[in-house]
Design a protein around this motif. Sequence first.
Motif, PDB file in Angstrom:
ATOM      1  N   GLY A 608       3.117 -40.226  -3.869  1.00 21.63           N
ATOM      2  CA  GLY A 608       1.730 -39.954  -3.517  1.00 21.63           C
ATOM      3  C   GLY A 608       1.565 -39.302  -2.163  1.00 21.63           C
ATOM      4  N   ALA A 609       2.496 -39.545  -1.250  1.00 21.08           N
ATOM      5  CA  ALA A 609       2.388 -38.991   0.104  1.00 21.08           C
ATOM      6  C   ALA A 609       3.082 -37.637   0.242  1.00 21.08           C
ATOM      7  CB  ALA A 609       2.989 -39.976   1.107  1.00 21.08           C
ATOM      8  N   ALA A 610       3.473 -37.040  -0.891  1.00 27.15           N
ATOM      9  CA  ALA A 610       4.181 -35.757  -0.835  1.00 27.15           C
ATOM     10  C   ALA A 610       3.348 -34.703  -0.111  1.00 27.15           C
ATOM     11  CB  ALA A 610       4.505 -35.294  -2.248  1.00 27.15           C
ATOM     12  N   ARG A 611       4.005 -33.904   0.747  1.00 28.29           N
ATOM     13  CA  ARG A 611       3.340 -32.835   1.487  1.00 28.29           C
ATOM     14  C   ARG A 611       3.856 -31.492   0.976  1.00 28.29           C
ATOM     15  NH1 ARG A 611       0.709 -34.145   6.292  1.00 28.29           N
ATOM     16  NH2 ARG A 611       0.128 -31.945   6.163  1.00 28.29           N
ATOM     17  N   HIS A 612       3.279 -31.038  -0.122  1.00 27.05           N
ATOM     18  CA  HIS A 612       3.700 -29.763  -0.695  1.00 27.05           C
ATOM     19  C   HIS A 612       3.427 -28.605   0.258  1.00 27.05           C
ATOM     20  CE1 HIS A 612       2.794 -32.441  -4.184  1.00 27.05           C
ATOM     21  NE2 HIS A 612       3.959 -31.980  -4.595  1.00 27.05           N
ATOM     22  N   ASP A 613       2.425 -28.756   1.116  1.00 27.78           N
ATOM     23  CA  ASP A 613       2.105 -27.704   2.072  1.00 27.78           C
ATOM     24  C   ASP A 613       3.254 -27.456   3.040  1.00 27.78           C
ATOM     25  OD1 ASP A 613       1.263 -30.399   2.762  1.00 27.78           O
ATOM     26  OD2 ASP A 613       0.500 -29.577   4.645  1.00 27.78           O
ATOM     27  N   ARG A 614       4.020 -28.499   3.332  1.00 28.15           N
ATOM     28  CA  ARG A 614       5.131 -28.322   4.266  1.00 28.15           C
ATOM     29  C   ARG A 614       6.323 -27.628   3.612  1.00 28.15           C
ATOM     30  NH1 ARG A 614       4.844 -34.176   7.471  1.00 28.15           N
ATOM     31  NH2 ARG A 614       2.885 -33.717   8.580  1.00 28.15           N
ATOM     32  N   MET A 615       6.399 -27.699   2.287  1.00 24.03           N
ATOM     33  CA  MET A 615       7.482 -26.992   1.594  1.00 24.03           C
ATOM     34  C   MET A 615       7.418 -25.498   1.881  1.00 24.03           C
ATOM     35  SD  MET A 615       7.658 -28.725  -2.198  1.00 24.03           S
ATOM     36  CE  MET A 615       8.847 -27.486  -2.747  1.00 24.03           C
ATOM     37  N   ILE A 616       6.232 -24.906   1.718  1.00 21.68           N
ATOM     38  CA  ILE A 616       6.130 -23.465   1.901  1.00 21.68           C
ATOM     39  C   ILE A 616       6.284 -23.084   3.370  1.00 21.68           C
ATOM     40  CG2 ILE A 616       3.616 -23.269   2.173  1.00 21.68           C
ATOM     41  CD1 ILE A 616       3.858 -20.821   0.218  1.00 21.68           C
ATOM     42  N   GLU A 617       5.878 -23.973   4.268  1.00 25.49           N
ATOM     43  CA  GLU A 617       6.054 -23.692   5.689  1.00 25.49           C
ATOM     44  C   GLU A 617       7.525 -23.598   6.058  1.00 25.49           C
ATOM     45  OE1 GLU A 617       3.871 -26.817   7.561  1.00 25.49           O
ATOM     46  OE2 GLU A 617       1.922 -25.818   7.309  1.00 25.49           O
ATOM     47  N   ALA A 618       8.373 -24.346   5.355  1.00 21.46           N
ATOM     48  CA  ALA A 618       9.819 -24.279   5.608  1.00 21.46           C
ATOM     49  C   ALA A 618      10.375 -22.898   5.314  1.00 21.46           C
ATOM     50  CB  ALA A 618      10.546 -25.328   4.766  1.00 21.46           C
ATOM     51  N   PHE A 619       9.684 -22.130   4.452  1.00 22.20           N
ATOM     52  CA  PHE A 619      10.155 -20.792   4.083  1.00 22.20           C
ATOM     53  C   PHE A 619       9.359 -19.685   4.770  1.00 22.20           C
ATOM     54  CE2 PHE A 619      11.019 -23.384   0.150  1.00 22.20           C
ATOM     55  CZ  PHE A 619      12.383 -23.514   0.388  1.00 22.20           C
ATOM     56  N   GLY A 620       8.459 -20.058   5.657  1.00 18.67           N
ATOM     57  CA  GLY A 620       7.716 -19.052   6.402  1.00 18.67           C
ATOM     58  C   GLY A 620       6.337 -18.748   5.868  1.00 18.67           C
ATOM     59  N   GLY A 621       5.901 -19.456   4.805  1.00 21.56           N
ATOM     60  CA  GLY A 621       4.562 -19.262   4.289  1.00 21.56           C
ATOM     61  C   GLY A 621       3.557 -20.136   5.016  1.00 21.56           C
ATOM     62  N   LYS A 622       2.300 -20.043   4.619  1.00 23.87           N
ATOM     63  CA  LYS A 622       1.233 -20.798   5.254  1.00 23.87           C
ATOM     64  C   LYS A 622       0.844 -21.970   4.360  1.00 23.87           C
ATOM     65  CE  LYS A 622      -2.264 -21.648   8.078  1.00 23.87           C
ATOM     66  NZ  LYS A 622      -2.054 -22.210   9.423  1.00 23.87           N
ATOM     67  N   GLY A 623       0.839 -23.180   4.920  1.00 24.74           N
ATOM     68  CA  GLY A 623       0.485 -24.367   4.168  1.00 24.74           C
ATOM     69  C   GLY A 623      -0.849 -24.945   4.605  1.00 24.74           C
TER      70      GLY A 623
END
Length: 681
Positions: A608-623
């Motif tokens: 439930g606490a997953a931060r999918h927004d941080r996944m894309i930030e790891a690759f240089g995208g905007k979360g």
Amino acid sequence: MTATVPPETRMANDIAVNLRHLPGESAAEAVAGHIDRFWDPRMRARLLAHVDGGAEGLHPLVIDAVRLLKGSRTRESGLRTVRGTTVTTGPAQGGSRTMTAPSTPETTANADVPTELTDGYHLVVDALTMNDVDTIYGVVGIPITDLARLAQARGIRYIGFRHESNAGHAAAAAGYLTKRPGICLTVSAPGFLNGLVALANATTNCFPMVQISGSSERHLVDLRQGDYEEMDQLAAAQPFCKAAYRVGRVEDIGRGIARALRTAVSGRPGGVYLDIPAAVLGSVMDAAAGARTLSRLVDPAPRQLPGPEAVDRAIELLAGAERPLVVLGKGAAYARADDRVREFVESTGIPYIPMSMAKGLLPDDHPQSAAAARSLALKKADVVMLVGARLNWLLNHGEAPQWNQDARFIQVDIEAREMDSNQPIAAPLVGDIESVLDAIAERTKPGRIAAPAAWRDELAARSAQNVAKMAERLEADPSPMQFMGALKAVRDVVRGRPETYIVNEGANALDIARNVIDMHVPRHRLDSGTWGVMGIGMGYAIAAAVESGAPVVAVEGDSAFGFSGMELETICRYGLPVVTVVMNNGGVYRGDDVNPLGDAPSPTTLMGAARHDRMIEAFGGKGYRATTPAEVTAALTEALASGGPALVDCVIDPAAGTESGHIAHLNPKGITVGNIAPTKK
């Protein structure tokens, strides 16, 4: 017991056999040039060591070639010369392959005439280029890495993925969007099997796609001798695709490519598998002879006209109908007969229902749309015209009580075998959709087909009633955020950007988004399709962005997103205008299920606490992280304006959603459902 022949020995011998016809020492020179230019240094070193160790099993030409390789070699300005054999830029650079024989007594008369050679890699790329293939989706590895490099060097766009299934889904979506076969490139065995999932899905959805896979040595596979990634891939593919072919000789590559492309796009489109063994890719032949084996397809998907009597039969049924209905399927969207569809619907006044990927053929707010009164329309229609739609599970197989048990069906389909598959078809119209609708228009007198006003008014009244109920639900703004609130925000943002593609998968995320997000442009909605599969999201989104250049919003359930989420890196690597919107309720279906025996997660519980927004930030995208509809609106607006990769993690109430979405009835009941009690050991 016979020892296994090393792969470098087999490959070198194959090259020697293909080049043995060259005069005098030029054959050995050509073999040496090919090994020197095209082979991996480690494999070349093993071959040289094998010659030093006795050269057992090697063709005499190979032995001579290795001796030349051990001699003096010069390299300058990108050219490699092996005692008179000059090899210009090879696969990685995409240039010609010219090998000039040395001056010997046997070749003096032809000293000024170079022998141009080509190989399987070049012939594959040449055949694809000749047939206007401009994009390949794939994952590289043995034996197709240089094929991808060469394709890119020749101007074919190569999009590299993290998993073959996602590359395959992208190729399938590309085929649907362009009406030309999408190309997926994979390695052998496990990579092939990963791609096969997408190939099977493409075939089920009638998307034109060709999966090209490298494979192991045939003589070892057939005797089950345990080769590297050994598998009879042709046999494995055949049950799951429209057709499967194998190229066994380098001179058959052009024919294989042409046949695969034609098969994929002709008639009812589908997935085609093309197997090209590593030895064929590495085989060498005369360049001029190789060029003669290539061909450009002529009219690969010809029009198919219905018979006049079939057209008249359908017209008669429609003319006598009291409650006619048109059902538009994704086949109608694929056909690109948009003007014909609109003309037919509007000239007859017949109400219509679009299947999910046919949304946008006519705007969802079109006055003849009965989508908001779907249940009533199906239950009361007496004549139903299916246009590029099949009476499968998505339409309850045409059975009562969902359908009028006395309904008569007209079916427009390019595949005659589809007729009568679920219900008797009173008027089969076999042909391509544009030709069928043209024929109906030509053979129908003005005003002969007209939907009665009472029927149209009844459906319009029910639609207005249901639209009002939906509007009330959408206006509610409870906390925590619900699916409806988040998806209304998405709808409102993309409504002003009709060029935006919507990709959609999940359970509740799919079902609710389909009803909330209206479409106004054809072929701008891609979703789980005929099988209702999860995992198509990122592949479809990437293909939509690559093929169109337009922005893409991928609306994903958090469970569905997990199947292809690593492709965020692919989206960021290529800087694609894809915004992923994750409906994060922390579960498969919903996030509040519990394990009655302890603290371990239940079968449907995600983090439930997953931060999918941080996944894309790891690759240089905007979360972005959004907990209210207003935050979803702000994040999505900013993300689309940026034109780059982004992800909006929408935090949804864990209790939101229903098990299996709108298809919960497909879960078997038995005595288990609702009666699961913990058992103590």
